[in-house]
Write a protein that holds these residues in place. Structure first.
Motif, short mmCIF file in Angstrom:
data_model
loop_
_atom_site.label_atom_id
_atom_site.label_comp_id
_atom_site.label_asym_id
_atom_site.label_seq_id
_atom_site.Cartn_x
_atom_site.Cartn_y
_atom_site.Cartn_z
N MET A 105 92.09 62.53 62.30
CA MET A 105 92.92 61.59 61.54
C MET A 105 92.24 60.23 61.42
SD MET A 105 95.41 63.36 60.54
CE MET A 105 96.32 62.04 59.76
N GLY A 106 91.64 59.76 62.49
CA GLY A 106 90.93 58.50 62.44
C GLY A 106 89.72 58.57 61.51
N GLU A 107 89.04 59.72 61.52
CA GLU A 107 87.89 59.93 60.64
C GLU A 107 88.33 59.89 59.18
OE1 GLU A 107 84.14 61.15 59.04
OE2 GLU A 107 84.68 60.30 60.98
N ALA A 108 89.42 60.57 58.88
CA ALA A 108 89.90 60.61 57.50
C ALA A 108 90.31 59.23 57.01
CB ALA A 108 91.08 61.58 57.39
N LEU A 109 91.00 58.48 57.85
CA LEU A 109 91.41 57.14 57.47
C LEU A 109 90.21 56.22 57.32
CD1 LEU A 109 93.70 55.18 56.86
CD2 LEU A 109 93.84 54.68 59.30
N SER A 110 89.28 56.30 58.26
CA SER A 110 88.06 55.49 58.19
C SER A 110 87.31 55.77 56.89
CB SER A 110 87.16 55.79 59.39
OG SER A 110 87.80 55.46 60.60
N THR A 111 87.22 57.04 56.52
CA THR A 111 86.52 57.42 55.30
C THR A 111 87.17 56.81 54.07
OG1 THR A 111 85.79 59.50 56.30
CG2 THR A 111 85.78 59.39 53.89
N GLU A 112 88.51 56.86 54.02
CA GLU A 112 89.22 56.30 52.87
C GLU A 112 89.05 54.79 52.79
OE1 GLU A 112 90.84 57.65 50.24
OE2 GLU A 112 90.01 59.52 51.00
N ILE A 113 89.12 54.10 53.92
CA ILE A 113 88.94 52.65 53.92
C ILE A 113 87.57 52.28 53.38
CG2 ILE A 113 88.75 50.59 55.37
CD1 ILE A 113 90.80 51.87 57.27
N GLN A 114 86.54 53.01 53.84
CA GLN A 114 85.17 52.73 53.40
C GLN A 114 84.95 53.11 51.95
OE1 GLN A 114 83.30 54.96 56.64
NE2 GLN A 114 82.47 53.05 57.45
N LYS A 115 85.48 54.26 51.56
CA LYS A 115 85.30 54.74 50.18
C LYS A 115 85.92 53.78 49.18
CE LYS A 115 87.45 58.54 48.91
NZ LYS A 115 87.76 59.98 48.81
N GLN A 116 87.09 53.23 49.54
CA GLN A 116 87.78 52.31 48.64
C GLN A 116 87.30 50.87 48.79
OE1 GLN A 116 92.04 52.81 48.39
NE2 GLN A 116 91.93 54.94 49.04
N LYS A 117 86.35 50.66 49.73
CA LYS A 117 85.79 49.33 49.96
C LYS A 117 86.88 48.29 50.22
CE LYS A 117 81.63 50.34 47.27
NZ LYS A 117 80.76 49.94 46.14
#
Length: 348
Positions: A105-117
């Motif tokens: 879950m933390g990985e998925a959220l981290s990915t979205e935060i980074q992807k959306q800048k």
């Protein structure tokens, strides 16, 4: 104007905060509940705000348990469609514990935060949202003169989370959306017969040992003369340590406390309650899975919380026992239950 809405997030948290002018309020979101309630709770509340006004000064994901982070990934993935602007996101990902990303879950959220800048822990220079061991507590002032003082976590709690996070990443068959740890949770317990509040309140306190809960971002919100403590799932001893560091000493005067860990008996004790002077206690849970709030926790609030008003965002078999006229008269407390689900507290 300061208004706190405790959205119906099943056994988790999803908090909607508005402050400023009623005509053009500023907003904060804290947590998103479980994945299954995102559409029915947070998304529904966002859609009630006209397009063009869906800006949030801050979005806080307090920690990686699924009843707090679960809906966050869905929220970010739907953010553009919902036309939501986020001015800062507070979340301690695995990169804030080390240099690698981690649990599902933390990985998925981290990915979205980074992807959306998105701005990520911008108020902390992109580093971990944490309390230093010495010196003043970190304070952040948002637009509209909203002051937030960080109370949890410390470096110790983040360091203790790291091996748990790694273990959960590696564990075979990990199901995304499930809490990291279930050890030490309250078990279902029907209350029969007359309740002895004093006996329940005086039961031995066994502190929460969950590393995920210990890593919770908890903070004191101050807007004008109003003060609210948002406890997430933070440990009682960590909150006490930070409260003792606040200017003015204890007891700390509050207008409301969002009770930590949904009213678990392992996160609220006599010492914490006596360190506060607080009239309103907000409890967020439908009792599903862990049977919160525990009777011991509510009894402690009644014993050492002054003459409290306890506000529940659901009416359940785990909390309706406190809506008893004789108990209220004897222990000088009040309760508030929702007409359906979800509650709001207006603090002027």
């Amino acid at each position: 104007m300061l208004r706190i809405e405790v959205l119906p997030a099943e056994y988790g948290d999803s908090l909607w905060i508005e402050y400023g002018s009623k005509a053009a309020p500023k907003r904060i979101i804290v947590d998103c509940g479980t994945p299954s309630v995102f559409k029915s709770a947070l998304a529904k509340r966002i859609l009630a705000v006209p397009e063009g006004k869906r800006a949030f000064e801050l979005f806080v994901v307090t920690h990686i348990d699924a009843d707090h982070i679960g809906g966050a990934v869905n929220f970010l993935r739907a953010r553009n469609k919902l036309k939501v602007e986020l001015k800062d996101v507070w979340f301690n990902g695995y990169k804030h514990l080390n240099d690698i990303l981690g649990a599902v879950m933390g990985e998925a959220l981290s990915t979205e935060i980074q992807k959306q800048k998105l701005p990520w822990n911008a108020a902390f220079g992109g580093k971990a949202v944490r309390v230093p061991d010495t010196g003043p507590l970190p304070t952040v002032t948002l637009a509209g003169n909203m002051k937030l003082t960080l109370l949890s976590p410390y470096a110790k709690q983040l360091a203790e989370l790291e091996p748990v996070w790694v273990k959960e990443c590696e564990k075979a068959g990990l199901i995304p959306g499930q809490p990291l740890e279930s050890e030490g949770e309250d078990e279902a317990d029907d209350i029969l017969g007359e309740i002895d509040v004093q006996d329940l309140a005086g039961s031995e306190f066994e502190p929460d040992s969950s590393k995920a809960n210990g890593s919770s971002i908890a903070f004191l919100m101050q807007y004008g003369k109003r003060r609210v403590l948002f406890g997430a799932d933070a440990h009682a001893d960590v909150l006490l340590t930070s409260l003792a560091r606040l200017p003015g000493g204890m007891p700390v005067k509050l207008d409301a406390l969002k009770v930590a860990h949904h009213g678990s008996r392992k996160n609220i004790n006599k010492e914490l309650l006596q360190a506060l002077k607080c009239p309103n206690y907000l409890v967020s849970t439908n009792g599903k899975r862990f049977s919160h709030p525990s009777k011991e926790a509510i009894a402690r609030i009644l014993m050492w919380g002054g003459k409290p008003t306890v506000r529940f965002n659901y009416t359940t078999k785990f909390n309706d026992v406190w809506d008893d006229k004789a108990l209220k008269k004897k222990h000088k407390y009040a309760t508030v239950y929702p007409k359906k689900t979800g509650i709001a507290l207006n603090l002027g």
